[in-house]
Write a protein that holds these residues in place. Structure first.
Motif, PDB file in Angstrom:
ATOM      1  N   VAL A 255       0.845  -1.202   0.000  1.00 50.90           N
ATOM      2  CA  VAL A 255       0.000   0.000   0.000  1.00 50.90           C
ATOM      3  C   VAL A 255       0.879   1.251   0.000  1.00 50.90           C
ATOM      4  O   VAL A 255       0.677   2.190  -0.781  1.00 50.90           O
ATOM      5  N   LYS A 256       1.891   1.231   0.849  1.00 56.94           N
ATOM      6  CA  LYS A 256       2.781   2.394   0.905  1.00 56.94           C
ATOM      7  C   LYS A 256       3.547   2.553  -0.410  1.00 56.94           C
ATOM      8  O   LYS A 256       3.710   3.656  -0.938  1.00 56.94           O
ATOM      9  N   GLU A 259       1.272   4.100  -2.944  1.00 57.48           N
ATOM     10  CA  GLU A 259       1.030   5.524  -2.643  1.00 57.48           C
ATOM     11  C   GLU A 259       2.263   6.364  -3.030  1.00 57.48           C
ATOM     12  O   GLU A 259       2.150   7.411  -3.663  1.00 57.48           O
ATOM     13  N   ASP A 260       3.446   5.879  -2.652  1.00 57.07           N
ATOM     14  CA  ASP A 260       4.691   6.612  -2.949  1.00 57.07           C
ATOM     15  C   ASP A 260       4.929   6.714  -4.455  1.00 57.07           C
ATOM     16  O   ASP A 260       5.340   7.762  -4.963  1.00 57.07           O
ATOM     17  N   VAL A 262       2.735   6.568  -6.951  1.00 54.62           N
ATOM     18  CA  VAL A 262       1.781   7.493  -7.609  1.00 54.62           C
ATOM     19  C   VAL A 262       2.163   8.941  -7.268  1.00 54.62           C
ATOM     20  O   VAL A 262       2.165   9.820  -8.147  1.00 54.62           O
ATOM     21  N   ALA A 263       2.525   9.180  -6.021  1.00 54.76           N
ATOM     22  CA  ALA A 263       2.897  10.547  -5.620  1.00 54.76           C
ATOM     23  C   ALA A 263       4.132  11.022  -6.385  1.00 54.76           C
ATOM     24  O   ALA A 263       4.159  12.137  -6.930  1.00 54.76           O
ATOM     25  N   GLN A 292      -3.706  -1.167  -5.942  1.00 52.08           N
ATOM     26  CA  GLN A 292      -3.503  -0.090  -4.957  1.00 52.08           C
ATOM     27  C   GLN A 292      -3.172   1.236  -5.641  1.00 52.08           C
ATOM     28  O   GLN A 292      -3.616   2.285  -5.199  1.00 52.08           O
ATOM     29  N   MET A 293      -2.375   1.174  -6.713  1.00 53.25           N
ATOM     30  CA  MET A 293      -2.041   2.417  -7.431  1.00 53.25           C
ATOM     31  C   MET A 293      -3.323   3.051  -7.978  1.00 53.25           C
ATOM     32  O   MET A 293      -3.481   4.267  -7.960  1.00 53.25           O
ATOM     33  N   GLU A 295      -6.208   2.805  -6.592  1.00 52.02           N
ATOM     34  CA  GLU A 295      -6.869   3.419  -5.417  1.00 52.02           C
ATOM     35  C   GLU A 295      -6.320   4.820  -5.155  1.00 52.02           C
ATOM     36  O   GLU A 295      -7.021   5.704  -4.705  1.00 52.02           O
ATOM     37  N   PHE A 296      -5.025   5.003  -5.446  1.00 50.16           N
ATOM     38  CA  PHE A 296      -4.405   6.315  -5.177  1.00 50.16           C
ATOM     39  C   PHE A 296      -4.504   7.266  -6.368  1.00 50.16           C
ATOM     40  O   PHE A 296      -3.818   8.282  -6.411  1.00 50.16           O
ATOM     41  N   ARG A 346      -4.542  11.109 -11.684  1.00 50.89           N
ATOM     42  CA  ARG A 346      -3.235  11.717 -11.342  1.00 50.89           C
ATOM     43  C   ARG A 346      -2.146  11.189 -12.261  1.00 50.89           C
ATOM     44  O   ARG A 346      -1.137  11.842 -12.484  1.00 50.89           O
TER      45      ARG A 346
END
Ligand code: NAD
Length: 467
Positions: A255-256, A259-260, A262-263, A292-293, A295-296, A346
């Protein structure tokens, strides 16, 4: 004598005291301020400024840097907006963060660490001295960030600067260079510590590279301009292109990691040279990672025909389509004739084979290819191939320390980020200072004031050891 007369008298005395060396070595006669009609006059003026600056105490350098930090801060939203509008690349919100990082987190004179050796036979001092006038070439992708970052680093090291801003970011760059010049002048009374020409062109950059009063080149840009500098015969601090892979193994916190990634990959529409340009995921976690990507905020394209359409507009003749560099995902989807979801994505993600142009070409677009590999070893070999010995940046998400060590060791990149977004590598949301000039082919890595200083050795014989 009134205040104006007094000020004028002080300026005359200061000029008389400080200019003889400058006039002896400079052919310049008339000296405009910051923005010049021609390259030679600009460099001569910067050289004259350097000769005066060389005599200034360190506290003057610190005062200039403090003043730059204080006076540029309120301009950052406008700078970011103007850079995004003028270049047509990236977005204002992220450019605000990038400029803020450059302004607040570029080290000043404290970076110039003195070291000393002492013993029975005396003392040796190693210190950084200025080079003179540095020719700094800035890219279109981080135009104002690079000017802020280089100004702080190079002025901290005692140099004057001739900037070659990117023609595509001319107006905002010229405005910023003038502003920094004015701040330096107001602080120390020396004009033209930071200069450029009113019409920055490729020809002007070529002329600057050949000028005998340019001591060192600092070139931040693509391979063409870095290679041009390397042929100049001067010392070059070359910050070239990258193609940062991001390796994710089965031990990663998925998950992390998602998130990282995609950011990092969506930041300023993927313009930063350090941003994730591909993901290499071990097969057994690839589906979960992609999910998960999404989701972000990543938008996955799975249809092969649609992927082909996207590839056709993004990569042309083996290179990134300049018209789409730094554009938003929505603009890129539209250019490819593909539907865009109601909620603006994004990032666009596509699963592709290892040799796909999306993986091999440095795109600088928010289109992130994902490649599946059988295991960590295969992933590492692919990451090495994708990075292609550019010695730039790589990321890895894993909880396996020996694998992290092995990858960090073998990748030989200037920046290696473990379990974080790419921008952690330039001190955003992580430890470490910020730089926008990551010297890759020439090996200085993440540059700071000391990179722009000449390391000198000063020896005192017989004594001075107090041990
Ligand atoms: P670019 O190479 O197109 O331009 C960079 C600079 O070089 C500009 O100032 C431009 O005026 C000048 N220039 C380009 N071609 C020239 C020529 N033929 N003659 C004279 N001057 C020339 O780069 P860009 O599109 O602005 O920036 C993107 C590239 O820079 C990417 O490859 C990116 O990876 C790289 N980059 C690297 C770093 C780093 O720190 N290593 C930082 C930012 C960007």
């Amino acid at each position: 004598m009134n205040n104006t007369e007094l000020e004028s008298l002080i300026r005359t005395i200061l000029t008389e005291q400080l200019t003889p060396a400058a006039t002896e070595t400079s052919a310049c006669t008339s000296t405009p301020v910051a923005l010049f009609n021609d390259v030679d006059s600009a460099i001569c003026a910067a050289h004259a400024a350097f000769l005066r600056y060389q005599d200034a105490p360190l506290k003057t350098r610190s005062a200039i840097i403090a003043a730059i930090r204080a006076e540029i801060a309120p301009c950052i939203p406008e700078l970011a907006e103007r850079a995004a509008t003028e270049t047509g690349m990236g977005n204002t919100a992220d450019k605000i963060l990038k400029n803020k990082a450059a302004l607040e987190n570029t080290p000043g004179i404290e970076d110039l660490k003195t070291t000393a050796l002492t013993g029975d036979e005396g003392m040796v001092l190693f210190e950084y001295s200025p080079f003179g006038v540095i020719g700094s070439v800035a890219p279109s992708t981080n135009p104002t960030e690079t000017i802020i970052n280089n100004s702080i680093s190079m002025l901290a090291a005692g140099n004057a600067i001739y900037f070659s801003p990117h023609p595509g970011a001319k107006n905002v760059s010229l405005w910023l260079i003038s502003k920094i010049e004015e701040i330096a002048f107001k602080t120390c009374g020396i004009r033209n510590l930071v200069v450029t020409v009113k019409e920055p062109t490729f020809e002007a950059t070529q002329q600057m590279m050949a000028h005998n009063k340019i001591a060192v080149l600092a070139i931040t840009g693509g391979p063409g301009i870095v290679n041009m500098g390397l042929k100049s015969g001067k010392k070059v601090i070359g910050a070239g292109a990258g193609n940062p892979p991001c390796l994710v193994d089965e031990t990663a916190e998925i998950v992390k990691a998602a998130e990282d990634i995609v950011a990092g990959a969506s930041f300023d529409y993927n313009l930063p040279c350090i941003a994730e340009k591909s993901v290499i995921a071990v097969d057994c976690i690839a589906d979960q990672l992609i999910q998960q990507m999404r989701e972000f905020g990543a938008y996955q394209i799975t249809d092969p025909q649609q992927i082909a359409q996207l590839r056709e507009v993004c990569i042309q003749k083996g290179a990134a389509n300049k018209a789409l560099v730094g554009k938003s995902p929505a603009t890129i989807l539209e250019a490819a004739g593909l539907p865009c979801p109601a909620k603006a994505p994004r990032l666009i993600i596509v699963e592709v084979p290892a040799d796909d142009p999306f993986v091999v070409v440095e795109q600088l677009m928010p289109v992130l290819p994902i490649v599946r590999v059988d295991n960590f070893e295969q992933g590492l070999q692919l990451a090495l191939k994708v990075e292609d010995a550019l010695h730039h940046t790589a990321m890895m998400h894993s909880q396996n320390v020996s694998r992290l060590n092995k990858a960090a060791h073998l990748m030989q990149t200037s920046i290696f980020v473990k379990n974080g977004p790419s921008y952690a590598g330039i001190g955003v949301g992580a430890e470490g200072f910020t730089t926008f000039t990551i010297a890759t082919p020439t090996g200085e890595g993440t540059t700071s004031a000391r990179t722009f200083g000449r390391l000198r050795r000063c020896v005192l014989t017989n004594g001075f050891s107090i041990r």
